[in-house]
Write a protein that holds these residues in place. Structure first.
Motif, mmCIF file in Angstrom:
data_model
loop_
_atom_site.group_PDB
_atom_site.id
_atom_site.type_symbol
_atom_site.label_atom_id
_atom_site.label_comp_id
_atom_site.label_asym_id
_atom_site.label_seq_id
_atom_site.Cartn_x
_atom_site.Cartn_y
_atom_site.Cartn_z
ATOM 1 N N ILE A 1 0.864 -1.162 0.000
ATOM 2 C CA ILE A 1 0.000 0.000 0.000
ATOM 3 C C ILE A 1 0.903 1.214 0.000
ATOM 4 O O ILE A 1 1.737 1.392 0.885
ATOM 5 N N ALA A 2 0.738 2.035 -0.990
ATOM 6 C CA ALA A 2 1.575 3.228 -1.113
ATOM 7 C C ALA A 2 1.082 4.281 -0.135
ATOM 8 O O ALA A 2 -0.080 4.669 -0.151
ATOM 9 N N GLN A 3 1.941 4.721 0.768
ATOM 10 C CA GLN A 3 1.606 5.751 1.739
ATOM 11 C C GLN A 3 2.650 6.845 1.650
ATOM 12 O O GLN A 3 3.828 6.578 1.427
ATOM 13 N N PRO A 4 2.213 8.086 1.849
ATOM 14 C CA PRO A 4 3.187 9.177 1.770
ATOM 15 C C PRO A 4 4.134 9.131 2.969
ATOM 16 O O PRO A 4 3.775 8.667 4.051
ATOM 17 N N LYS A 5 5.327 9.623 2.768
ATOM 18 C CA LYS A 5 6.282 9.677 3.866
ATOM 19 C C LYS A 5 6.072 10.988 4.609
ATOM 20 O O LYS A 5 6.357 12.061 4.083
ATOM 21 N N LEU A 6 5.537 10.889 5.800
ATOM 22 C CA LEU A 6 5.266 12.059 6.616
ATOM 23 C C LEU A 6 6.272 12.118 7.752
ATOM 24 O O LEU A 6 6.747 11.099 8.247
ATOM 25 N N ASP A 7 6.575 13.345 8.137
ATOM 26 C CA ASP A 7 7.454 13.509 9.289
ATOM 27 C C ASP A 7 6.671 13.154 10.547
ATOM 28 O O ASP A 7 5.449 13.301 10.623
ATOM 29 N N LEU A 8 7.384 12.726 11.562
ATOM 30 C CA LEU A 8 6.734 12.426 12.821
ATOM 31 C C LEU A 8 6.208 13.716 13.439
ATOM 32 O O LEU A 8 6.839 14.768 13.340
ATOM 33 N N PRO A 9 5.046 13.651 14.099
ATOM 34 C CA PRO A 9 4.514 14.876 14.706
ATOM 35 C C PRO A 9 5.428 15.347 15.831
ATOM 36 O O PRO A 9 6.017 14.550 16.554
#
Length: 154
Positions: A15-23
Motif C-alpha cells: 500500500i503506497a503511503q506518503p512519507k510524513l514527518d513524525l509529529p
C-alpha cells in the motif's frame, strides 16, 4: 533465530503511503511553584489589640450564658433516639422531614380499625395524609386514632 531470517522478496500486497514527518509534540519547558507563605511577625501593639478583641468576645459569650441559662437547658440534646421510642407525632415528623436524597419510606400504621401499609405524605394539624398501597389509595387519618407506627423500609 529471528535475526537470521531475512526476507528475500517484497511483500505481496503493498500500500503506497506518503512519507510524513513524525509529529512534533510541544513540551513544557519551564514551570513555577508557589513558595510557602512567610510567617508574619506581629508587633507588640498588634498582639495587645488581638488579645483585647479575644477578651471582649469571651466576655460577650459569658454574658449570653448568664442571660439565657434556662433556654439552653430546655434545648433538645443531639442524642440518637431509637425509632421505637419516639412518640406518634415524632414518628410522623421523622417521616416528613427525611432528606430529599432518601426515598420515602414505607410504614405500617396500626389503628383501631386495622393496619395500613403505605407512605406518610403530609400533615395538617391533627390530620395525616397517607398514601396506601391498597384501595383507597389516599387516606386521611387522625393522630388520635393511631396506636403505633412501624418502620418498614423502602
Amino acid at each position: 533465530m529471528s535475526n537470521e531470517k531475512v526476507r528475500s522478496q517484497q511483500p505481496m500486497l503493498f500500500i503506497a503511503q506518503p512519507k510524513l514527518d513524525l509529529p512534533k509534540a510541544e513540551m513544557q519547558q519551564a514551570y513555577r511553584t508557589a513558595k510557602g507563605k512567610k510567617k508574619e511577625v506581629l508587633t507588640e501593639e498588634e498582639k495587645q489589640e488581638t488579645a483585647q478583641i479575644e477578651e471582649k468576645r469571651k466576655a460577650a459569650a459569658r454574658a449570653e450564658e448568664k442571660t439565657q441559662p434556662s433556654e439552653k437547658k430546655a434545648a433538645p440534646t443531639s442524642k440518637k433516639v431509637n425509632f421505637k421510642e419516639l412518640t406518634t407525632v415524632e414518628k410522623v415528623e421523622y417521616f416528613l422531614n427525611l432528606p430529599s436524597q432518601i426515598p420515602r419510606m414505607k410504614c405500617e400504621i396500626v389503628t383501631s380499625e386495622g393496619s395500613l401499609i403505605g407512605i406518610i405524605s403530609g400533615r395538617e394539624e391533627d390530620l395525616i395524609q397517607f398514601k396506601s398501597i391498597r384501595r383507597p389509595f389516599k387516606r386521611e387519618l387522625k393522630i388520635e386514632d393511631i396506636r403505633d407506627i412501624k418502620l418498614l423500609g423502602f
